[in-house]
Scaffold this active site. Sequence first.
Site: not given
Length: 400
Positions: A190-191
């Site tokens: 998740h970024a």
Amino acid sequence: MSLNAERSYKMKLRDVENAFKYRRIPYPKRSVELIALLAISCTFFLFMHTNKLNSRLKEMEVKLQPSEFSALGLTGNHISGHDAGKHDDINTLHGTYQYLKSTGQLENLDPAHLNNTPKAERDFVFYNRLEKTGSQSMTRLIKQLGDRLGFDTYRNIVRPSRPITDDEENENDLVEQLFELGEHAVYVEHANWVNFTKHGSPSPIYINMIRHPIQKVISAYYYQRHPLIFAQTLMRNPNKPLKNKKFFDTKFNDCVRNRVRPYCVFDAHNPFNGDWRRFSLHLCGNSEICTHFNSETTTQIAKMNVEREYAVVGSWEDTNVTLAVLEAYIPRFFTGATEVYYNRTEQFTINTVSHDTHLDKDVEEYLKSSFSFEIELYLFIKQRLYKQYIAVHKNAFQSN
Ligand SMILES: *[C@@H]1O[C@H](CO)[C@@H](O)[C@H](O)[C@H]1NC(C)=O
Ligand SMILES: *[C@@H]1O[C@H](CO)[C@@H](O)[C@H](O)[C@H]1NC(C)=O
Ligand SMILES: *[C@@H]1O[C@H](CO)[C@@H](O)[C@H](O)[C@H]1NC(C)=O
């Protein structure tokens, strides 16, 4: 340096469950005061520059709009309008095909023009997975493909909580660490979208998965209220406040109808991101403008990134199309994806919580307008995916 020593130690940790290698994001060791001071000066700095920035963005919007960022040469406003009425629904694979054909675009459709993979400067996939889009299923599929095709797969240790954007230093750190991982690898986490070039690093192959923004939020809503999931997050983050029974029992429709803050108010001024409402944020990046919910500018930047940077943004809503496009446009990492997936489909149906997806009329209306730009971005991405598919499988359509 001790940081490096610590880092290489952490790099060796393995997730036993699916043997994904971990990567660690170091927490900044600065004192809270310093961060506060920085925040204040940044706010001041941003305030001073807002006007300039706004006019720059306006300029950019003008330059970017409309056809350049619309996968089909339409502005977003036309996409769901009755322009499409003459054809099949344009937001389907077949409708997109009909549209491209009737406008004469089909003939010149060339996969090479829709392929960003050759632009990558290293043999490395950066999958900044969006929450609640079936990313764990994709992660597992990538792991199996890695075993078959001979590439490594990495992800982070789960962080108890994280800010919605990374600061410059963390972003730079991420880029450097990903460079250290070497070639022939996939990094899943998740970024937000990261411009590797800006940090003087070779650019990777970008991929992602999406899902209808409203369905995504409903899914997140019930996911977070699932007792098992809630207990898990509590174990990771013991400081997480406990919730009362009402929190767990309230139906999504009622929560939205009563505009319960922060979970069920979807306006641009609610900074809450716990149900991952900001779909465009992750495709836009870490700058402040990207945190604006349902914003036209954020949407345009996200579209630009998808169009110019991402090799493939797919969706489990179109499993076959997505797998075929991944295979065709990123063969080094996805050859055989369809075969592996359909060999044992149930293996890839994980981390799902069954829930009520029904929306009451008034709730649906409110959500559709609150998510208008997010939906526009979603449709844009779907059309691009279909277009990529059609470019490769034109002949199969023509024989039908
Ligand atoms: C990425 O950064 C480079 C260097 O700063 C810049 O030239 C380029 O326009 C940026 N790309 C995007 C898509 O923002
Ligand atoms: C998708 O592909 C699989 C395997 O090739 C096939 O069994 C299935 O029917 C296809 N589904 C759709 C919706 O086309
Ligand atoms: C399909 O699954 C079987 C076992 O269930 C396995 O032996 C075989 O290698 C798999 N084939 C592919 C293409 O993944």
